[in-house]
Design a protein around this motif. Structure first.
Motif, PDB file in Angstrom:
ATOM      1  N   TYR A 118     111.040  51.075   6.372  1.00 51.80           N
ATOM      2  CA  TYR A 118     110.761  49.706   5.911  1.00 51.80           C
ATOM      3  C   TYR A 118     111.779  49.303   4.861  1.00 51.80           C
ATOM      4  N   ASN A 119     112.059  48.018   4.813  1.00 48.03           N
ATOM      5  CA  ASN A 119     112.871  47.441   3.746  1.00 48.03           C
ATOM      6  C   ASN A 119     112.138  46.183   3.280  1.00 48.03           C
ATOM      7  N   GLY A 120     111.722  46.187   2.046  1.00 45.09           N
ATOM      8  CA  GLY A 120     110.901  45.086   1.572  1.00 45.09           C
ATOM      9  C   GLY A 120     111.412  44.473   0.285  1.00 45.09           C
ATOM     10  N   PHE A 310     117.536  36.770  -7.725  1.00 45.22           N
ATOM     11  CA  PHE A 310     116.999  37.839  -8.566  1.00 45.22           C
ATOM     12  C   PHE A 310     115.612  38.208  -8.035  1.00 45.22           C
ATOM     13  N   GLY A 311     115.408  39.538  -7.865  1.00 43.83           N
ATOM     14  CA  GLY A 311     114.105  39.948  -7.366  1.00 43.83           C
ATOM     15  C   GLY A 311     113.952  41.443  -7.359  1.00 43.83           C
ATOM     16  N   LEU A 312     112.996  41.907  -6.615  1.00 43.91           N
ATOM     17  CA  LEU A 312     112.669  43.321  -6.486  1.00 43.91           C
ATOM     18  C   LEU A 312     112.805  43.721  -5.030  1.00 43.91           C
ATOM     19  N   ASN A 313     113.421  44.931  -4.808  1.00 50.80           N
ATOM     20  CA  ASN A 313     113.704  45.344  -3.439  1.00 50.80           C
ATOM     21  C   ASN A 313     113.646  46.865  -3.344  1.00 50.80           C
ATOM     22  N   THR A 317     110.082  54.892   3.887  1.00 51.62           N
ATOM     23  CA  THR A 317     109.516  55.196   5.205  1.00 51.62           C
ATOM     24  C   THR A 317     108.046  54.787   5.294  1.00 51.62           C
ATOM     25  N   SER A 318     107.513  54.287   4.191  1.00 51.06           N
ATOM     26  CA  SER A 318     106.136  53.787   4.196  1.00 51.06           C
ATOM     27  C   SER A 318     106.069  52.517   3.353  1.00 51.06           C
ATOM     28  N   LEU A 319     105.006  51.797   3.471  1.00 50.01           N
ATOM     29  CA  LEU A 319     104.877  50.529   2.770  1.00 50.01           C
ATOM     30  C   LEU A 319     104.560  50.687   1.298  1.00 50.01           C
ATOM     31  N   ARG A 320     103.841  51.713   0.912  1.00 55.97           N
ATOM     32  CA  ARG A 320     103.319  51.819  -0.443  1.00 55.97           C
ATOM     33  C   ARG A 320     104.392  51.799  -1.522  1.00 55.97           C
ATOM     34  N   PRO A 321     105.475  52.578  -1.412  1.00 59.00           N
ATOM     35  CA  PRO A 321     106.480  52.565  -2.492  1.00 59.00           C
ATOM     36  C   PRO A 321     107.158  51.196  -2.676  1.00 59.00           C
ATOM     37  N   ILE A 322     107.225  50.450  -1.589  1.00 57.48           N
ATOM     38  CA  ILE A 322     107.907  49.157  -1.672  1.00 57.48           C
ATOM     39  C   ILE A 322     107.194  48.230  -2.643  1.00 57.48           C
ATOM     40  N   TYR A 323     105.881  48.272  -2.658  1.00 62.13           N
ATOM     41  CA  TYR A 323     105.106  47.346  -3.493  1.00 62.13           C
ATOM     42  C   TYR A 323     104.634  47.964  -4.807  1.00 62.13           C
ATOM     43  N   ASP A 325     106.611  50.590  -6.441  1.00 66.79           N
ATOM     44  CA  ASP A 325     107.764  51.010  -7.240  1.00 66.79           C
ATOM     45  C   ASP A 325     109.043  50.342  -6.728  1.00 66.79           C
ATOM     46  N   PRO A 326     109.107  49.016  -6.735  1.00 65.82           N
ATOM     47  CA  PRO A 326     110.317  48.332  -6.261  1.00 65.82           C
ATOM     48  C   PRO A 326     111.435  48.437  -7.281  1.00 65.82           C
TER      49      PRO A 326
END
Length: 466
Positions: A118-120, A310-313, A317-323, A325-326
């Protein structure tokens, strides 16, 4: 219903034309179009919420892969790439830029390797801002409301144009009706006079040439009647086609002899025109459009665009770290487009826009003066016509009585055919002149309404401001 009436007035025909004619329906549609264009501008000024992406984007194919020994192998590739985003954007009217708050998520999956990633971007701000650039939205905010206001007044003006054209077509039919009545009356008189003169010939009290003159009059009256009936048919078709109202054969058009008692102060008429006429809105709109073109030509001399994010990215391999620990994400770019040598092209465009702005102002002043002059002329004209109608009515009555008297004297042998011809011609011309004066009066009446947007007869405005 109007179809069941034995006659119809000018005002009733105008009202029918303003509701049934094709031009009235076109005017209503044009008014609706401008209204929705104005609503579009208002919606452009509000935040826009959108959802975008590709779900799914699946591919299965053979792709070339270079091997360690340099060979190329065509291997099966089966993948799916999906992305989904949410955007809340807002145009910045005072600067011409755009600010948006976004959130995006992408997924890659390889069916062969059973690999998923995933890339979020949970949240990021995007700013696109021209520096010293042309602000389209700013000028739209100033010009579009004027266009909408102008369209509302143009609708009223179109209704008055329809009224004025209806007056012309109404009097065309009325002229034909009057000519039919004149020719029919002349034919009856000629028939009676011919019979009387024939008896005198038998008695030997008159000459054969006098009888032949009456026969010629009778033939001319028949020709006049046939021509009047033809003119009536053509004029009736034109009026029906324009108004969308069918005129039955037994429906007659009433002569509009009731002249309204109204006073039209010239200064008041000019004031109403300046307050309500669409031309005065158009003057301001054209001036702003000229200023806009100058501003646009000036902005084309140099183009600098600032784009910042400007943002968080994060990718995982899973969704949880994206939201949970961005990571930070920033981008900044400044685009520059400044001509070094253009041989005066942009400078000349700018000077052309400035000259066109001056020309627009001059034309506005000329149009304003012409409109005022037309109002003054029409107000003076309707006062003169009012008096002419009263005189025309008196002369019409006198000419009718004079003809009846001369016709009676002719039948007793006291007048010649020449005297009868002169009296009939005078009576017919006087009648037609009276109708023409009425036509000119009502044409002027509705032209004043169209030019001032005011009904001086009923003392009310034709256009109500919001």
């Amino acid at each position: 219903m109007a179809q069941q009436q034995s006659s119809i007035s000018l005002q009733e025909m105008v009202a029918l034309s303003q509701t049934r004619s094709s031009l009235s329906k076109v005017a209503v549609t044009q008014k609706e179009i401008r209204y929705y264009q104005f609503l579009t501008l208002k919606s452009d000024l509000k935040p826009q919420i959108s959802l975008y992406g590709n779900v799914p984007s699946y591919s299965k194919q053979y792709s070339s892969v270079t091997q360690p020994d340099g060979k190329i192998a065509f291997l099966p590739v089966q993948q799916n790439y999906s992305n989904l985003g949410f955007s809340l954007s807002q145009e910045i009217p005072f600067s011409g830029g755009q600010l948006s708050l976004n959130s995006e998520l992408s997924q890659f999956y390889d069916f062969q390797e059973k690999y998923k990633e995933y890339n979020g971007t949970p949240v990021f701000l995007h700013l696109a801002q021209p520096i010293f650039g042309f602000n389209t939205l700013k000028w739209r905010k100033r010009i579009e409301p004027l266009l909408y206001e102008e369209s509302k007044r143009e609708y009223v003006q179109t209704m008055e144009n329809i009224a004025q054209q209806t007056v012309k077509l109404y009097f065309d039919v009325l002229d034909a009706q009057v000519n039919i009545a004149i020719a029919s009356g002349n034919l009856r008189n000629d028939s009676i006079n011919y019979i009387i003169e024939s008896r005198r010939v038998d008695l030997g009290t008159t000459s054969e040439s006098k009888l032949m003159q009456l026969q010629l009059r009778h033939l001319r009256s028949r020709q006049d009647l046939d021509r009047a009936r033809y003119d009536y048919k053509i004029a009736k078709l034109a009026l029906e086609g324009y108004t969308g109202f069918h005129i039955d054969t037994d429906l007659t058009l009433r002569l509009p002899e009731d002249i309204p008692d109204m006073a039209i102060p010239i200064e008041l008429a000019i004031g109403f025109a300046r307050q309500y006429r669409p031309e005065y809105i158009a003057f301001e709109r054209k001036k702003l459009e000229a200023e806009r073109d100058v501003a646009q030509a000036k902005a084309e001399k140099q183009q600098i665009n600032l784009v910042a994010n400007f943002g968080l990215n994060r990718a995982a391999t899973s969704l949880r770290p994206i939201y949970t620990d961005p990571k930070n994400q920033q981008t900044l770019s400044v685009g520059i487009n400044m001509p070094i040598v253009d041989w005066g092209r942009r400078r000349n465009r700018y000077k052309t826009s400035v000259a066109l702005e001056k020309l627009t102002n001059f034309n506005n002043n000329i149009d304003s003066v012409n409109l005022v002059q037309e109002i003054v002329t029409l107000v003076s004209s309707i006062e003169l016509l009012n008096g002419n109608i009263n005189l025309g009515k008196m002369t019409d009555s006198i000419a009718e009585r004079s003809f009846e008297m001369i016709n009676s004297q002719f039948q007793t042998g006291k007048m010649t055919v020449v005297d009868l011809n002169l009296a009939q011609t005078e009576r017919d011309n006087t009648r037609r002149n009276y109708i023409d004066t009425l036509r000119e009066y009502w044409d002027t009446y509705f032209r004043i309404r169209r030019l001032t947007f005011y009904d001086f007869e009923h003392m009310k405005r034709l256009f109500e401001t919001n």
